[in-house]
Scaffold this active site. Structure first.
Site, PDB file in Angstrom:
ATOM      1  N   GLU A 257     -21.246   7.019   1.311  1.00 28.19           N
ATOM      2  CA  GLU A 257     -22.012   6.385   0.244  1.00 28.19           C
ATOM      3  C   GLU A 257     -23.438   6.037   0.617  1.00 28.19           C
ATOM      4  O   GLU A 257     -24.216   5.644  -0.244  1.00 28.19           O
ATOM      5  CB  GLU A 257     -21.296   5.077  -0.136  1.00 28.19           C
TER       6      GLU A 257
ATOM      7  N   ARG B 136     -19.756   4.662  -5.704  1.00 25.55           N
ATOM      8  CA  ARG B 136     -20.216   5.200  -4.420  1.00 25.55           C
ATOM      9  C   ARG B 136     -20.851   4.106  -3.557  1.00 25.55           C
ATOM     10  O   ARG B 136     -21.965   4.268  -3.043  1.00 25.55           O
ATOM     11  CB  ARG B 136     -21.193   6.355  -4.651  1.00 25.55           C
ATOM     12  N   CYS B 137     -20.171   2.991  -3.455  1.00 26.32           N
ATOM     13  CA  CYS B 137     -20.662   1.946  -2.568  1.00 26.32           C
ATOM     14  C   CYS B 137     -19.543   0.976  -2.259  1.00 26.32           C
ATOM     15  O   CYS B 137     -18.495   1.008  -2.869  1.00 26.32           O
ATOM     16  CB  CYS B 137     -21.834   1.202  -3.188  1.00 26.32           C
TER      17      CYS B 137
ATOM     18  N   GLN C  99      -7.661   7.121  -7.009  1.00 24.29           N
ATOM     19  CA  GLN C  99      -8.174   7.097  -5.640  1.00 24.29           C
ATOM     20  C   GLN C  99      -7.294   6.237  -4.736  1.00 24.29           C
ATOM     21  O   GLN C  99      -7.522   6.193  -3.534  1.00 24.29           O
ATOM     22  CB  GLN C  99      -9.605   6.519  -5.636  1.00 24.29           C
TER      23      GLN C  99
END
Ligand code: CDP
Length: 796
Positions: free
Chosen positions: A741, A370-371, A223
């Protein structure tokens, strides 16, 4: 005569443009790491430890070397001769690449085999004989700090115990004073369990070292390609300009593809040694058992309250279990990520948080699934605490939240932990949500159902998330300041290519970045191609995680477009034979202020940049912008869930779920809705079906998809989404805040709160996630809290 263009028609901001990348994905034409085949490519497999903690007495790889088709067997001992047995992590720790002295978690990398095909490599791994001497195992922070606990990281100097950090933030004395003056103190203690991001595509890499050019090219599932390039330069001691990281299509990341994994390093070394491309593709169980876990935090706290419901102060303590290595990416200033964003939406005068991180014999964890660096845990605790406090006060859940919200006129608002939130309309979002959920009516139905023995519940959760790290003043990873960049080249024909330092993994960047260019320049989005993920071509960026792409890279796209527009204005003045001051802009067109009919399009300016520029002007229409955000963006959301719990079985069903998200200006409303639905689906899965824990020997329970369930459309409930509240971000060039998110961050507490609301007559204060039927049944039947923290109950 040229006219301004209609923004929606050209796919600008606000257009629900179909995702351009889906054209290749739904045709099966995506180009993922495992799709890439290079001439002469070999395959690598990893031998993993079956034990959680053991001394390695010997490794015998003789039989593996003898298998035809095997080219190389790598062990920790061999790695050590090249100073590669250990590598630095993104959090200033070290991590074993291949184990030398000890294994420290089940699934740890012990050896690698490189062979003609992956099957030979796998067979050869099984032929390696490792003699282990088992050691005592630690599976939670309580054991980690107990007297006489074995020191897991005895490889490190100055590491006398298992504590990684002890950190605090806020005003301890002020908080103590506020608690002393409280009418009521409400307390809560819970465990946010381990979870795994579980992207559909596992991690992998293909390293291709070319001895003739001395260039290393690595295709990999990352990523953050530029950070990886810097890490490879440090670890492998190769010059950075001779390293090219290409992150092709990625099948989901969710934070799992941010860390540097041993498999990447081993494939690189193998390619250097063998001078052939080496591919490593992790299998599903390898991904689930050994790569970046998330959460695993014990949270406890208390809230000082006035009898009328006003919150006076909050005190929190967290114990984070990081596993054997502290390896997730972390802004270096904030040891427990952005946990201290807790309670940012509420007007609380003072707060104090202490955080302790410890090692355990578990796979390294703590990734920001996802945060934004631990915000999920913070928001979960916040909203569970809000529900508990309202119940202790005997107040209505919605009214308690509303009276404590930061009011609209108080922005920018300084939170008690020091953040500056930017803007919001919190009460309005709540009102929209309550109306959509038919709140008053549901409460009547709930009371009526209860009188007939049916258990209905309603859970509210709100969230505000600090998205867009950084600003470079406060945020860095390994000392590299957090900012981002975009490069825009407008060709002679008015078509364009934009590149950013971000790397999408399914979020739709190829669609939305083109929309920002369309908004700023009036060039139709379909005339703009977006490219990310190749360090040789993309400008430097910190990558895509923590929903930072729109707040940072998206802002850079707007800023670089404005640079282009400034140059195009000079070209327009030249073409129209007036001075620059006499030129006005409307979307896609410059015109003469005194004669609006006389104008030139942006495309005409593009031709002039190559064919008819004024004397002394540098030709071409290209620019690069680096964007260092002045602040984080702070989206807000309200999630309301209604459920029915069956007291006989503990099974609970979602009746309705309403989501009100305010992420400022929506670039592509359809993509935003997709992001929210995906997040809510993950929130639902975390709250009721995803179970990974460890037994007392450190065996990972739930290390397969029979136990750790991924939600499908079949079990996922429907969601009702609301977009009517829009509070533009005051400091973002196009007013956008992050969204990727939010629903995964704020959603879990809504589900849990709903179930606890349904069974509130039992006096149960907490059931740890996942709220599996047996846990809910136990809570209802025995009227007691149910903990899921490892080591789990004796009957598990
Ligand atoms: O960093 P990441 O891409 O995961 O998250 P994000 O910046 O929140 O964006 C997720 C997707 O939603 C991207 O395609 C964005 O461009 C899009 N988005 C949008 O259309 N409008 C917003 N206000 C925020 C995001």
């Amino acid at each position: 005569m040229s006219q301004a263009v209609d923004e929606i028609k050209i796919g600008g901001i606000g257009a629900s443009r179909k995702r351009v990348e889906d054209n290749r994905f739904i045709r099966g034409k995506g180009n993922y790491t495992d799709d890439i085949v290079l001439p002469g490519m070999l395959h690598m497999e990893i031998l993993r430890s079956p034990l959680a903690h053991a001394r390695i007495k010997s490794i015998d790889a003789t039989k593996a070397w003898d298998i035809p088709g095997v080219h190389l067997v790598l062990t920790g001992e061999m790695m050590a001769t090249r100073n590669l047995a250990w590598m630095p992590t993104l959090s200033y720790d070290t991590q074993a690449v291949l184990a030398t002295d000890k294994v420290r978690f089940q699934g740890q990398e012990v050896a690698c085999v490189i062979a003609d095909d992956p099957y030979i490599a796998k067979d050869a791994c099984e032929a390696i004989v490792v003699d282990y001497e088992p050691l005592p195992v630690i599976v939670n922070p309580c054991q980690a700090v107990a007297d006489g606990a074995p020191v897991i990281r005895d490889d490190k100097e100055n590491q006398p115990d298992n504590v990684i950090y002890d950190w605090e933030v806020g005003d301890r004395d002020g908080t103590d004073r506020a608690f002393a003056a409280a009418d009521l103190v409400s307390k809560l203690e819970l465990h946010y369990p381990r979870s795994h991001p579980s992207p559909i595509e596992c991690c992998g890499s293909i390293a291709d070292f070319n001895r003739a050019t001395s260039k290393l090219t690595v295709y990999m599932t990352t990523q953050a390609p530029h950070i990886i390039r810097a890490a490879v330069a440090m670890v492998a001691e190769l010059p950075e300009h001779m390293i090219r990281i290409i992150s092709p299509d990625i099948g989901g990341g969710f934070g799992n593809k941010v860390p540097v994994y041993p498999g990447y390093v081993c494939s690189i070394l193998a390619s250097i040694l063998l001078e052939r491309p080496v591919k490593w593709i992790e299998d599903k169980s390898g991904n689930l058992i050994s790569t970046g876990f998330a959460r695993d935090v014990y949270l406890k706290g208390e809230m000082a309250l006035r009898r009328n419901g006003k919150i006076l102060a909050v005190r929190m303590h967290t114990d984070a279990d990081h596993g054997a290595f502290f390896s997730d990416a972390q802004p270096s200033k904030f040891k427990i990520g952005l946990m201290h964003s807790a309670f940012a939406a509420y007007d609380i005068p003072v707060a104090h948080l202490t955080a302790r991180g410890t090692y355990s014999n578990k796979a390294p964890g703590g990734v920001a699934y996802r945060c934004s660096f631990r915000v999920t845990e913070a928001m979960f605790f916040q909203e569970r605490m809000m529900q508990a406090a309202a119940a202790d006060l005997g107040m209505d859940q919605a009214a308690f939240r509303r009276m404590n919200f930061v009011p609209d006129e108080a922005f920018p608002h300084r939170t008690p932990f020091g953040f500056l939130t930017d803007s919001g309309q919190y009460a309005k979002c709540l009102d929209v949500g309550l109306k959509a959920a038919d709140y008053e009516n549901f409460r009547r139905q709930q009371a009526e159902a209860r009188s007939r023995g049916r258990l209905l519940g309603l859970g509210i959760s709100t969230m505000t998330e600090p998205l867009g790290a950084g600003n470079s003043r406060e945020y860095d990873i390994l000392g590299i300041k957090m900012f981002d960049s975009a490069e825009l080249k407008v060709h002679m024909t008015g078509k364009a290519i934009v590149r950013t330092g971000a790397r999408g993994q399914g979020q739709g960047h190829e669609t939305t970045w083109a929309q920002i260019v369309a908004h700023e320049l009036g060039i139709p989005a379909e005339d703009v191609v977006v490219e990310e993920g190749d360090t040789d071509t993309a400008p430097f960026g910190m990558g895509t995680y923590a929903s930072r792409s729109t707040p940072v890279a998206g802002a850079a796209v707007a800023m670089v477009s404005r640079k282009i527009r400034a140059k195009a204005r000079k070209l327009a003045a030249h073409l129209l034979e007036v001075s620059e001051e006499d030129i006005e802009w409307e979307l896609g067109r410059f015109y003469v202020r005194s004669a609006p009919d006389r104008g030139v399009t942006i495309q005409e300016c593009a031709v002039a940049a190559y064919a008819n520029m004024p004397d002394g002007m540098e030709p071409g229409l290209d620019a690069t912008a680096y964007y260092d955000p002045p602040n984080l963006t702070w989206p807000f959301a309200v999630y309301i869930v209604t459920v029915e719990v069956d007291p006989e079985t503990g099974v609970w069903d979602v009746l309705n779920m309403v989501a009100v998200d305010d992420c400022g200006v929506r670039i592509n409303p359809m993509i935003v809705e997709g992001q929210i639905m995906g997040g809510l689906t993950e929130a639902y899965a975390m709250s009721n079906m995803q179970f990974i824990t460890f037994d007392a020997d450190g065996n990972c329970v739930g290390a397969n998809y029979m136990d750790y369930l991924l939600p499908t459309a079949w079990e996922t409930p429907g969601f009702e989404l609301h977009s009517e509240v829009v509070t533009p971000c005051p400091h973002h060039p196009i007013g956008a805040k992050g969204i990727g998110e939010c629903a995964a961050v704020g959603g879990p507490a809504a589900f849990v709160n709903a179930v606890l609301d349904a069974i509130k007559d039992t006096g149960v204060r907490n059931i740890d996630m996942p709220l599996l039927p047996d846990r809910v049944w136990e809570a209802v039947t025995y009227r007691r809290d149910v903990s899921g923290a490892p080591p789990v109950r004796s009957d598990d």
